[in-house]
Design a protein around this motif. Structure first.
Motif, short mmCIF file in Angstrom:
data_model
loop_
_atom_site.label_atom_id
_atom_site.label_comp_id
_atom_site.label_asym_id
_atom_site.label_seq_id
_atom_site.Cartn_x
_atom_site.Cartn_y
_atom_site.Cartn_z
N UNK A 137 -20.82 1.09 8.73
CA UNK A 137 -20.64 -0.08 7.78
C UNK A 137 -19.33 -0.33 7.85
N UNK A 138 -18.35 0.57 7.69
CA UNK A 138 -17.04 0.23 7.73
C UNK A 138 -16.36 0.54 6.17
N UNK A 152 -26.04 -5.39 -1.46
CA UNK A 152 -26.06 -5.21 0.16
C UNK A 152 -24.83 -5.64 0.32
N UNK A 153 -23.71 -6.05 -0.32
CA UNK A 153 -22.31 -6.34 0.21
C UNK A 153 -21.43 -4.99 0.14
N UNK A 154 -20.37 -5.03 1.06
CA UNK A 154 -19.53 -3.68 1.40
C UNK A 154 -18.67 -3.93 0.22
N UNK A 155 -18.05 -2.99 -0.32
CA UNK A 155 -17.27 -3.20 -1.57
C UNK A 155 -15.79 -3.95 -0.91
N UNK A 156 -14.97 -4.56 -2.03
CA UNK A 156 -13.82 -5.16 -1.40
C UNK A 156 -12.77 -4.15 -1.16
N UNK A 157 -11.94 -4.65 -0.42
CA UNK A 157 -10.73 -3.79 0.09
C UNK A 157 -10.04 -3.26 -1.04
N UNK A 158 -9.96 -4.13 -2.22
CA UNK A 158 -9.31 -3.91 -3.53
C UNK A 158 -9.84 -2.59 -4.00
#
Length: 95
Positions: A23-24, A67-73
């Motif tokens: 997933x990253x 189902x979205x990846x968490x944001x970089x923040x």
């Protein structure tokens, strides 16, 4: 991992994250308020999934789409929580 928010508002909130190496970044796999939040928390606890209470983090994670990846923040906050959880699990498995 499930994060929960208990606040003066009688409706609790909960967000569940899952992570797979491909997933990253962790993904939001469940989120809800009220009875749905209570069900998310109950199922997590029944499955032995760690439940962490963090009003600030839940507030931010509730804004992430399902189902979205968490944001970089949020990488640092979630990574610190996961690192702490990993250490806790290691202590429990190697007393």
């Amino acid at each position: 991992m499930v994060a929960q928010l208990m606040q003066p508002d009688p409706a609790p909130q909960a967000v569940a994250l899952a992570y797979a190496p491909d997933d990253g970044a962790p993904r939001v796999v469940a989120k809800g308020r009220g009875l749905l939040a209570e069900e998310i928390i109950a199922r997590a606890q029944a499955a032995g999934v760690f439940v962490h209470e963090s009003p600030e983090l839940v507030s931010l994670l509730m804004q992430v789409d399902m189902d979205a990846r968490i944001p970089p923040e949020l990488y640092i906050a979630v990574a610190e929580l996961l690192a702490w959880l990993y250490q806790l699990e290691q202590r429990e498995s190697h007393p």
